[in-house]
Scaffold this motif. Sequence first.
Motif, PDB file in Angstrom:
ATOM      1  N   CYS A  45      39.740  44.989  40.822  1.00 36.45           N
ATOM      2  CA  CYS A  45      38.333  45.393  40.812  1.00 36.45           C
ATOM      3  C   CYS A  45      37.397  44.196  40.839  1.00 36.45           C
ATOM      4  CB  CYS A  45      38.031  46.265  39.589  1.00 36.45           C
ATOM      5  SG  CYS A  45      38.041  45.368  38.022  1.00 36.45           S
ATOM      6  N   THR A  46      36.117  44.505  41.033  1.00 39.80           N
ATOM      7  CA  THR A  46      35.058  43.509  40.934  1.00 39.80           C
ATOM      8  C   THR A  46      34.312  43.713  39.616  1.00 39.80           C
ATOM      9  OG1 THR A  46      33.282  44.844  41.916  1.00 39.80           O
ATOM     10  CG2 THR A  46      34.750  43.671  43.435  1.00 39.80           C
ATOM     11  N   VAL A  47      33.512  42.717  39.259  1.00 39.84           N
ATOM     12  CA  VAL A  47      32.651  42.783  38.072  1.00 39.84           C
ATOM     13  C   VAL A  47      31.282  42.243  38.464  1.00 39.84           C
ATOM     14  CG1 VAL A  47      32.209  41.757  35.812  1.00 39.84           C
ATOM     15  CG2 VAL A  47      34.480  42.624  36.348  1.00 39.84           C
ATOM     16  N   GLY A  48      30.239  43.066  38.333  1.00 34.03           N
ATOM     17  CA  GLY A  48      28.913  42.590  38.707  1.00 34.03           C
ATOM     18  C   GLY A  48      27.883  43.690  38.703  1.00 34.03           C
ATOM     19  N   VAL A  49      26.621  43.332  38.965  1.00 32.79           N
ATOM     20  CA  VAL A  49      25.514  44.284  38.993  1.00 32.79           C
ATOM     21  C   VAL A  49      24.893  44.293  40.390  1.00 32.79           C
ATOM     22  CG1 VAL A  49      23.280  44.934  38.013  1.00 32.79           C
ATOM     23  CG2 VAL A  49      25.060  43.956  36.534  1.00 32.79           C
ATOM     24  N   HIS A  50      24.862  45.467  40.990  1.00 31.14           N
ATOM     25  CA  HIS A  50      24.331  45.684  42.336  1.00 31.14           C
ATOM     26  C   HIS A  50      22.835  45.381  42.368  1.00 31.14           C
ATOM     27  CE1 HIS A  50      23.168  47.962  45.946  1.00 31.14           C
ATOM     28  NE2 HIS A  50      24.447  47.948  46.298  1.00 31.14           N
ATOM     29  N   ALA A  80      34.825  39.986  32.879  1.00 35.79           N
ATOM     30  CA  ALA A  80      35.508  39.288  33.972  1.00 35.79           C
ATOM     31  C   ALA A  80      36.669  38.453  33.451  1.00 35.79           C
ATOM     32  CB  ALA A  80      34.514  38.405  34.722  1.00 35.79           C
ATOM     33  N   GLN A  81      36.439  37.711  32.391  1.00 37.75           N
ATOM     34  CA  GLN A  81      37.478  36.848  31.843  1.00 37.75           C
ATOM     35  C   GLN A  81      38.646  37.651  31.289  1.00 37.75           C
ATOM     36  OE1 GLN A  81      34.907  34.630  29.176  1.00 37.75           O
ATOM     37  NE2 GLN A  81      34.830  32.872  30.566  1.00 37.75           N
ATOM     38  N   ASP A  82      38.351  38.795  30.683  1.00 37.41           N
ATOM     39  CA  ASP A  82      39.419  39.667  30.194  1.00 37.41           C
ATOM     40  C   ASP A  82      40.261  40.181  31.357  1.00 37.41           C
ATOM     41  OD1 ASP A  82      40.816  41.539  28.284  1.00 37.41           O
ATOM     42  OD2 ASP A  82      39.791  43.024  29.531  1.00 37.41           O
ATOM     43  N   GLY A  83      39.588  40.626  32.426  1.00 36.50           N
ATOM     44  CA  GLY A  83      40.304  41.150  33.580  1.00 36.50           C
ATOM     45  C   GLY A  83      41.071  40.099  34.357  1.00 36.50           C
ATOM     46  N   MET A  84      40.644  38.858  34.246  1.00 40.49           N
ATOM     47  CA  MET A  84      41.350  37.777  34.943  1.00 40.49           C
ATOM     48  C   MET A  84      42.688  37.462  34.279  1.00 40.49           C
ATOM     49  SD  MET A  84      38.121  35.249  35.756  1.00 40.49           S
ATOM     50  CE  MET A  84      39.098  33.956  36.540  1.00 40.49           C
ATOM     51  N   LYS A  85      42.833  37.813  33.016  1.00 40.23           N
ATOM     52  CA  LYS A  85      44.079  37.504  32.294  1.00 40.23           C
ATOM     53  C   LYS A  85      45.274  38.184  32.937  1.00 40.23           C
ATOM     54  CE  LYS A  85      41.722  36.915  27.841  1.00 40.23           C
ATOM     55  NZ  LYS A  85      41.505  37.509  26.486  1.00 40.23           N
ATOM     56  N   ASP A  86      45.085  39.425  33.415  1.00 39.06           N
ATOM     57  CA  ASP A  86      46.187  40.124  34.085  1.00 39.06           C
ATOM     58  C   ASP A  86      45.895  40.320  35.573  1.00 39.06           C
ATOM     59  OD1 ASP A  86      44.157  41.944  33.725  1.00 39.06           O
ATOM     60  OD2 ASP A  86      45.398  43.500  32.796  1.00 39.06           O
ATOM     61  N   LYS A  87      44.958  39.506  36.099  1.00 39.01           N
ATOM     62  CA  LYS A  87      44.622  39.469  37.525  1.00 39.01           C
ATOM     63  C   LYS A  87      44.081  40.796  38.040  1.00 39.01           C
ATOM     64  CE  LYS A  87      47.960  35.787  38.502  1.00 39.01           C
ATOM     65  NZ  LYS A  87      49.095  35.332  39.337  1.00 39.01           N
ATOM     66  N   ILE A  88      43.434  41.568  37.167  1.00 42.60           N
ATOM     67  CA  ILE A  88      42.796  42.816  37.568  1.00 42.60           C
ATOM     68  C   ILE A  88      41.446  42.541  38.217  1.00 42.60           C
ATOM     69  CG2 ILE A  88      41.634  44.876  36.649  1.00 42.60           C
ATOM     70  CD1 ILE A  88      44.594  45.286  36.983  1.00 42.60           C
ATOM     71  N   LEU A 134      35.468  32.881  40.537  1.00 45.88           N
ATOM     72  CA  LEU A 134      35.885  34.005  41.376  1.00 45.88           C
ATOM     73  C   LEU A 134      35.067  34.058  42.662  1.00 45.88           C
ATOM     74  CD1 LEU A 134      36.124  36.779  38.633  1.00 45.88           C
ATOM     75  CD2 LEU A 134      38.054  35.870  39.951  1.00 45.88           C
ATOM     76  N   PRO A 135      35.656  34.570  43.743  1.00 41.02           N
ATOM     77  CA  PRO A 135      34.879  34.772  44.973  1.00 41.02           C
ATOM     78  C   PRO A 135      33.841  35.869  44.789  1.00 41.02           C
ATOM     79  CG  PRO A 135      37.062  35.726  45.193  1.00 41.02           C
ATOM     80  CD  PRO A 135      37.071  34.962  43.907  1.00 41.02           C
ATOM     81  N   LEU A 136      32.900  35.948  45.723  1.00 44.76           N
ATOM     82  CA  LEU A 136      31.789  36.895  45.630  1.00 44.76           C
ATOM     83  C   LEU A 136      31.997  38.087  46.560  1.00 44.76           C
ATOM     84  CD1 LEU A 136      28.838  34.327  45.840  1.00 44.76           C
ATOM     85  CD2 LEU A 136      30.026  35.126  43.767  1.00 44.76           C
TER      86      LEU A 136
END
Length: 259
Positions: A135-140, A166-174, A213-215
Amino acid sequence: MPPHAHKSVFLLCLTSLSTIKALLSVRLPREHHVWPTLIRMHTTGDKIYLESIGMTSSSMQFIDIGANMLDERFTDGKYRGTYHHEPDLDKIMERAVKVGITRLILTAGTVQESREAVQKAREWNKLYPEIHFTCTVGVHPTRCQQVFEAKNADPDALLKELLEIAQDGMKDKIVVAVGELGLDYDRLKFCPKYVQRKYFLRQLQEVAKPTGLPLFLHNRAVGHDLFNILSENRDLWTGGVVHSFTDSAELGKEFIEKL
């Protein structure tokens, strides 16, 4: 630039074949009007071309990089808050597997959706093992006002929360990208330009920069504004995709070659 940074921003403007044809004057066979259709992009001189090279088959594998699957019409069978049908997520995933989708990136558009996207990606990886969910993490851009400028909102705390998600999700590459973020001048009734630009830059500074992370970018009817912000702040981001790109082929070429 970090050693893992991408050299270019790659464009994603495949909203429909009619849009592609209108934007880039591409000749496509009339029979190729139903997705999924395989498209090849290439450049010649100062022009960008898209070429239809046939319909997809189940023997081919694809990644859906912009799946708005958090919408309640998919999860609850509701449209604009009104119930219309039984949830059909299982059937959607079954069709996705049949046409060759092996990876699917859930798109988030608010802080709450970002948290939900991480949760759903983890759940669905177990529920639908034939597809790998991230998934992504951000505000449209059209939702920046309702998120960051709402009564009693604390933008500093919300951006910190977004980074933590974002950092939590990066731990398991989500979590694989920051987004959907960017600019949208077609729908200013939802969020004025200055608010969009303010929080686009802050997301670059406070989420994209520290995570690397990429955008997953949104560019609709904004001229060079998005390009200019990215160009002026090249140290804040590593690469990405320009999604919902509605501008000229010339500007598209600038994104590809100059950023």
